[in-house]
Enzyme design. Structure first.
Site, PDB file in Angstrom:
ATOM      1  CG  ASP A 204      -2.015   1.141   1.292  1.00 50.07           C
ATOM      2  OD1 ASP A 204      -2.678   0.660   0.623  1.00 50.07           O
ATOM      3  OD2 ASP A 204      -2.216   2.261   2.385  1.00 50.07           O
ATOM      4  CD  GLU A 270      -1.971   2.404  -3.444  1.00 55.49           C
ATOM      5  OE1 GLU A 270      -3.142   3.596  -3.929  1.00 55.49           O
ATOM      6  OE2 GLU A 270      -2.114   2.410  -2.806  1.00 55.49           O
TER       7      GLU A 270
END
Ligand code: GLC
Length: 538
Positions: A204, A270
């Site tokens: 993330d 990401e």
């Protein structure tokens, strides 16, 4: 061009993203769970995907629906427990499906024991695990950074008289990755899951983990839209000092080192940002991430063949030889394909694009049945981004329950249960059971595309070459490995187009997005119907 037997699973395979809250509820509380994923593994295997990426299932107060982690090494009781997770891994592996989990290294929950410790006193041994700063000279937050979810990126903690940093919810304090103890503790969380059989991690906001050493103010954004909500401090600034710092790369190399302690694991990150900076996340010779997520066909893209081709060609040109491409068209933060690109016809062409480009595709759950954004009444909004920045920014629209059948609650939750987000109105017709029975449905198209990709080496490891044609609303490319060659022709126009393919005379249509033709065609006058994509064997 790469022969298929030299490809890794994360190059050859197709990733399917599951948002566990919304996939299948087996306990009757209106929220999906890990047993639900286990129950649907046969479906996923039959669909023809190769790896599952599970959005977070960790213990969490759910301020950001699991992206606020209170324990990196456990499962929230809402979703099951570690034994359920172990069964999920075993059952998935039995079906030759890989498991990728979400890893949230940039921030914890404010309920994580590390943060509870850290906020206790200025001299707590974990104080430096997070960003604590005195108020600015004249009072107020230490710098001008804004939160992605609205408001300042700093919250004042009265008990110790300092602010802490959070670029998302105030319940998501950011970890200080310049502290070696933080790194060591986070590396151990990777090992914990790899020992349990996890095949890879989706990391993330990985480009945020290192910030400017001095936490300097970000400069104003000269292109900020005029109509921003008053609390959108984030979009008013250029993101210069809070993300994508050069010194994030040594940390990425260390993370890769941990992955490499185990066999054939995969690191996906990401990441956004300009191409020349994004490409650096592969490392100088492939020693960082295996796949920095590529959102270039998703963010800010209109339904435009030339623009799509431009993005793919620029990517292909920017990638060093060792770097493997990948494409993401949708996820839990973005609008659904059918809604974004104009309708079901466009969603079908988009699926052919995603599954025939050179590189690993990621499919977001529900795209295979053509799910559309579900309007959420303001009082039902759950997403902190929608609650803080206004209903039009809510990500709930793409997180609604998966539509399994025409029964109560679409087969997601038992009858009579209130699901955590409303179901789409169209579920009685748009669901897995109904579309499985329809040989021309979008689900049948996904199955055919995935089946072709699996059995045709050129569609996996083959080269990509764009082909110029007379119309700029048709995107044509070929994929080849040795003598095996395919032509993909995607008509983005809502009207028919007849094309001459330079250098080719005849071929055979293997698949049309309309699912109604398999035939020999002449390539000096290839007729495509409105919004039709075809794969042609040459
Ligand atoms: C990522 C996730 C998003 C989450 C945010 C904070 O962008 O995809 O859902 O809200 O990080 O963790």
């Amino acid at each position: 061009m790469i022969a298929n037997d030299t490809l890794h699973w994360w190059q050859r395979g197709v990733v399917y993203q599951i948002y566990p809250r919304s996939f299948k509820d087996t306990t009757g509380n209106g929220v999906g769970d890990l047993q639900g994923v286990i129950d649907k593994l046969d479906y996923l295997q039959s669909l023809g995907i190769d790896a599952l990426w599970l959005s977070p299932f960790y213990p969490s107060p759910m301020a950001d629906f699991g992206y606020d982690v209170a324990d990196y090494c456990d499962v929230d009781p809402l979703f099951g427990d570690l034994a359920t997770f172990d069964r999920l891994v075993a059952e998935a592996h039995k079906r030759r499906l890989k498991i990728i989990i979400d890893w949230v290294p940039n921030h914890t929950s404010d309920q994580h024991p590390w943060f509870i410790e850290s906020r206790r006193s200025r001299d707590n041994p974990k104080r430096d695990w997070y960003f604590w700063r005195d108020p600015a000279a004249g009072g107020g937050p230490p710098n001008n950074w804004g939160s992605f979810f609205g408001g300042p990126a700093w919250t004042y903690d009265a008990s110790t008289g300092q602010y802490y940093l959070h670029q998302f919810c105030k319940e998501q304090p950011e970890l200080n990755w310049r502290n070696p103890e933080v790194k060591a503790a986070m590396f151990d969380t990777l090992r914990f899951w790899m020992k349990r059989g996890v095949d890879g991690f989706r990391m993330d906001v990985i480009g945020l983990i290192i910030k400017d050493k001095d936490l300097r103010d970000n400069p104003p954004n000269p292109n900020a839209p005029a109509n921003l909500p008053a609390n959108d401090l984030f979009s008013r600034l250029l993101q210069v000092y809070n993300m994508d710092q050069d010194d994030v790369h040594p940390v990425l190399r260390e993370i890769r080192g941990v992955l490499d302690e185990y066999d054939d694991r995969c690191g996906i990150g990401e990441l956004w940002g300009p191409l020349d900076r994004w490409v650096k996340y592969y490392g100088e010779h492939g020693e960082e991430l295996h796949l920095p997520f590529n959102f270039r066909l998703m963010d800010g893209m209109a339904w435009n063949a030339g623009q799509m081709r431009g993005v793919v060609d620029a990517l292909e040109a920017a990638l060093p030889d060792f770097a493997w491409p990948n494409y993401v068209l949708g996820n839990h933060d973005r609008t659904r394909l059918a809604t974004r690109f104009g309708g079901q016809a466009q969603a079908r062409v988009a699926s052919m694009l995603l599954l025939t480009l050179r590189g690993t595709p990621t499919i977001y759950y529900g795209e295979e049945i053509g799910m559309e954004d579900v309007p959420i009444p303001p009082e039902k909004i759950q997403d902190p981004q929608g609650l803080n920045l206004g209903p039009e920014r809510t990500r709930d629209v793409c997180r609604t329950p998966m539509q399994w059948d025409a029964g109560p609650n679409a087969g997601f939750s038992p009858a009579g249960v209130a699901t955590w987000l409303p179901l789409a109105d169209d579920y009685p017709a748009r669901n897995v059971a109904a579309l499985t029975d329809d040989p021309k449905s979008i689900l049948s198209l996904y199955r055919r595309l995935l089946g072709l990709r699996r059995t045709r080496p050129a569609l996996q490891g083959g080269s990509y070459r764009p082909v110029d044609v007379a119309y700029d609303d048709v995107y044509v490319y070929d994929r080849a490995v040795f003598a095996e060659r395919y032509l993909v022709a995607l008509n983005f126009a809502a009207e028919p187009r007849t094309l001459a393919i330079p250098g080719e005379t005849t071929g055979r249509v293997l698949l049309s997005t309309h699912l109604d033709r398999e035939e020999a065609v002449s390539l000096d006058a290839l007729a495509l119907r409105a919004n039709e994509g075809v794969i042609i064997e040459l």
